[in-house]
Design a protein around this motif. Structure first.
Motif, mmCIF file in Angstrom:
data_model
loop_
_atom_site.group_PDB
_atom_site.id
_atom_site.type_symbol
_atom_site.label_atom_id
_atom_site.label_comp_id
_atom_site.label_asym_id
_atom_site.label_seq_id
_atom_site.Cartn_x
_atom_site.Cartn_y
_atom_site.Cartn_z
ATOM 1 N N GLY A 85 6.851 13.237 -7.687
ATOM 2 C CA GLY A 85 6.420 13.828 -6.433
ATOM 3 C C GLY A 85 7.577 14.340 -5.605
ATOM 4 N N VAL A 86 7.241 15.128 -4.578
ATOM 5 C CA VAL A 86 8.263 15.645 -3.673
ATOM 6 C C VAL A 86 8.749 14.527 -2.765
ATOM 7 N N LYS A 87 9.815 14.795 -2.002
ATOM 8 C CA LYS A 87 10.463 13.762 -1.191
ATOM 9 C C LYS A 87 9.489 13.114 -0.215
ATOM 10 N N ASP A 88 8.670 13.916 0.486
ATOM 11 C CA ASP A 88 7.745 13.345 1.471
ATOM 12 C C ASP A 88 6.719 12.428 0.819
ATOM 13 N N VAL A 89 6.277 12.778 -0.379
ATOM 14 C CA VAL A 89 5.327 11.930 -1.101
ATOM 15 C C VAL A 89 5.986 10.600 -1.475
ATOM 16 N N MET A 90 7.226 10.653 -1.949
ATOM 17 C CA MET A 90 7.928 9.423 -2.318
ATOM 18 C C MET A 90 8.159 8.535 -1.091
ATOM 19 N N LYS A 91 8.502 9.151 0.046
ATOM 20 C CA LYS A 91 8.681 8.383 1.279
ATOM 21 C C LYS A 91 7.382 7.676 1.667
ATOM 22 N N LYS A 92 6.281 8.395 1.612
ATOM 23 C CA LYS A 92 4.984 7.806 1.964
ATOM 24 C C LYS A 92 4.636 6.665 1.022
ATOM 25 N N ARG A 93 4.932 6.843 -0.257
ATOM 26 C CA ARG A 93 4.632 5.811 -1.251
ATOM 27 C C ARG A 93 5.434 4.548 -0.965
ATOM 28 N N LEU A 94 6.701 4.711 -0.634
ATOM 29 C CA LEU A 94 7.560 3.557 -0.371
ATOM 30 C C LEU A 94 7.158 2.866 0.928
ATOM 31 N N LYS A 95 6.842 3.651 1.960
ATOM 32 C CA LYS A 95 6.401 3.060 3.225
ATOM 33 C C LYS A 95 5.109 2.270 3.048
ATOM 34 N N SER A 96 4.179 2.832 2.294
ATOM 35 C CA SER A 96 2.904 2.150 2.061
ATOM 36 C C SER A 96 3.112 0.844 1.310
ATOM 37 N N HIS A 97 4.048 0.866 0.356
ATOM 38 C CA HIS A 97 4.344 -0.343 -0.399
ATOM 39 C C HIS A 97 4.861 -1.450 0.519
ATOM 40 N N TYR A 98 5.844 -1.130 1.361
ATOM 41 C CA TYR A 98 6.416 -2.138 2.252
ATOM 42 C C TYR A 98 5.408 -2.585 3.306
ATOM 43 N N LYS A 99 4.584 -1.658 3.774
ATOM 44 C CA LYS A 99 3.573 -2.036 4.765
ATOM 45 C C LYS A 99 2.590 -3.042 4.179
ATOM 46 N N ARG A 100 2.081 -2.755 2.976
ATOM 47 C CA ARG A 100 1.148 -3.683 2.332
ATOM 48 C C ARG A 100 1.812 -5.027 2.087
ATOM 49 N N GLN A 101 3.051 -4.985 1.609
ATOM 50 C CA GLN A 101 3.772 -6.210 1.285
ATOM 51 C C GLN A 101 3.958 -7.090 2.525
ATOM 52 N N LYS A 102 4.384 -6.478 3.629
ATOM 53 C CA LYS A 102 4.659 -7.265 4.831
ATOM 54 C C LYS A 102 3.377 -7.776 5.478
ATOM 55 N N LEU A 103 2.323 -6.984 5.452
ATOM 56 C CA LEU A 103 1.055 -7.454 6.012
ATOM 57 C C LEU A 103 0.489 -8.606 5.189
ATOM 58 N N MET A 104 0.600 -8.496 3.876
ATOM 59 C CA MET A 104 0.100 -9.575 3.027
ATOM 60 C C MET A 104 0.910 -10.847 3.234
ATOM 61 N N GLU A 105 2.214 -10.709 3.386
ATOM 62 C CA GLU A 105 3.055 -11.878 3.631
ATOM 63 C C GLU A 105 2.696 -12.549 4.949
ATOM 64 N N SER A 106 2.217 -11.766 5.890
ATOM 65 C CA SER A 106 1.935 -12.289 7.215
ATOM 66 C C SER A 106 0.643 -13.088 7.287
#
Length: 339
Positions: A85-106
């Motif tokens: 994917g293009v840069k913006d798609v990769m950024k969104k993918r990485l942000k979504s990953h960390y968001k899910r991870q941190k919310l689940m940890e919480s």
């Protein structure tokens, strides 16, 4: 300045988009906290987005915004995530990953899912056409394909396709044959739309959609339901099927999720920006549906919560606001006559 603005937008998105609709369902008693999304549960137990986790997410977003394309790809590869994917798609993918991870940890390990539906059914009709369609041209459906996505396994689990015999104008134009690959012989040997729709209903019922499993329809734009199906039901003198009155317009979902203008949401463009290539024959209804399904699967993997965003109401196309309660399509029923 631009980076600061993007970080602020990301932080605001975390506050606004943390499943406000799921949060609303919990408040109204429509679902228990155990059934809601991680962010909805968290906001209920800690106050409206007051938990420090949202600041952690904003910090992570800021770091991701500063990463180069190569750094993004390396980090995605390290996390065993898709690197296409293009840069913006990769950024969104990485942000979504960390968001899910941190919310689940919480809230707790092994928390609940963010999937709104068990299955998503992708539809992309092919219809009669001329090279220059007159304004009053009545498009008749000549291919009815469906591709079924399991949102839990993130796989295409089944497909359906039948060709349809036109009722008003049985002769296909040369342009239509060349565009769709559907020959005159295919439609001459097919059944008319009401009979095909009965088999569609039976196919959906066999898979217990709307009874055991919650599902939604998904299309590439508004035309399949608001125009092609709407016209066909009038031509065939049958009522518009209730299971198709609401759907996910993936172009809207894609544009909103990846923050791109609607002009950049054509099927070929979406595939390209996600690092995917079209598979099959363009304008084959089933092949188009498969490729649309691939986009939907990638969006689910990237953290997008696909949900119904359009509907038909007394023949009029309307938007479904994100604040509306999430409802699955009703159990499919056999077509009913307009008479």
């Amino acid at each position: 300045m631009d980076e600061h603005k993007e970080n602020l937008n990301d932080f605001n998105d975390n506050l606004k988009m943390s499943n406000a609709s799921e949060n609303e369902k919990v408040c109204r008693g429509r679902s228990s906290p155990e059934e809601a999304s991680p962010s909805a549960v968290l906001s209920q137990t800690t106050g409206e987005f007051s938990d420090p986790v949202y600041k952690e997410i904003a910090v992570a977003n800021g770091q991701i915004n500063r990463m180069t394309r190569d750094e993004l790809r390396d980090k995605l590869e390290e996390l065993k995530l898709d690197t296409r994917g293009v840069k913006d798609v990769m950024k969104k993918r990485l942000k979504s990953h960390y968001k899910r991870q941190k919310l689940m940890e919480s809230i707790a390990a092994g928390g609940p899912t963010d999937r709104y539906y068990d299955y998503i059914c992708v539809v992309d009709f092919e219809a009669t056409c001329e090279e220059d369609n007159p304004p009053d041209f009545l498009h008749e459906i000549i291919e009815f394909p469906m591709v079924l996505i399991n949102t839990h396994t993130l796989e295409i689990t089944d497909t359906f396709r039948e060709y349809v015999k036109p009722e008003l104008n049985g002769q296909l134009s040369d342009f239509c044959v060349k565009l769709t690959g559907i020959t005159q012989k295919m439609v001459d040997e097919a059944d008319t739309f009401p009979t095909v729709l009965q088999r569609v209903v039976h196919w959906l019922q066999e898979r217990e959609l709307g009874t055991k499993y919650k599902y939604a329809m998904l299309t590439d734009g508004s035309w399949d339901m608001s125009k092609f199906l709407n016209i066909q039901c009038r031509v065939s003198r049958i009522r518009y099927p209730p299971f198709a009155k609401k759907w996910i317009n993936i172009r809207k979902s894609y544009g909103n999720f990846y923050k791109v203008p609607r002009t950049k949401t054509k099927l070929s463009t979406m595939l390209e920006k996600l690092g995917l290539k079209y598979e099959g024959r363009p304008h084959s209804g089933l092949d188009d549906s498969r490729n649309i399904a691939r986009i939907a699967l990638r969006m689910l993997q990237d953290g997008c919560q696909l949900r119904v965003n359009e509907r038909m109401h007394f023949g009029e196309l309307l938007a479904v606001p994100s604040s509306a309660p999430v409802e699955g399509a009703p159990p499919p029923q056999n077509p009913r006559s307009r008479d």
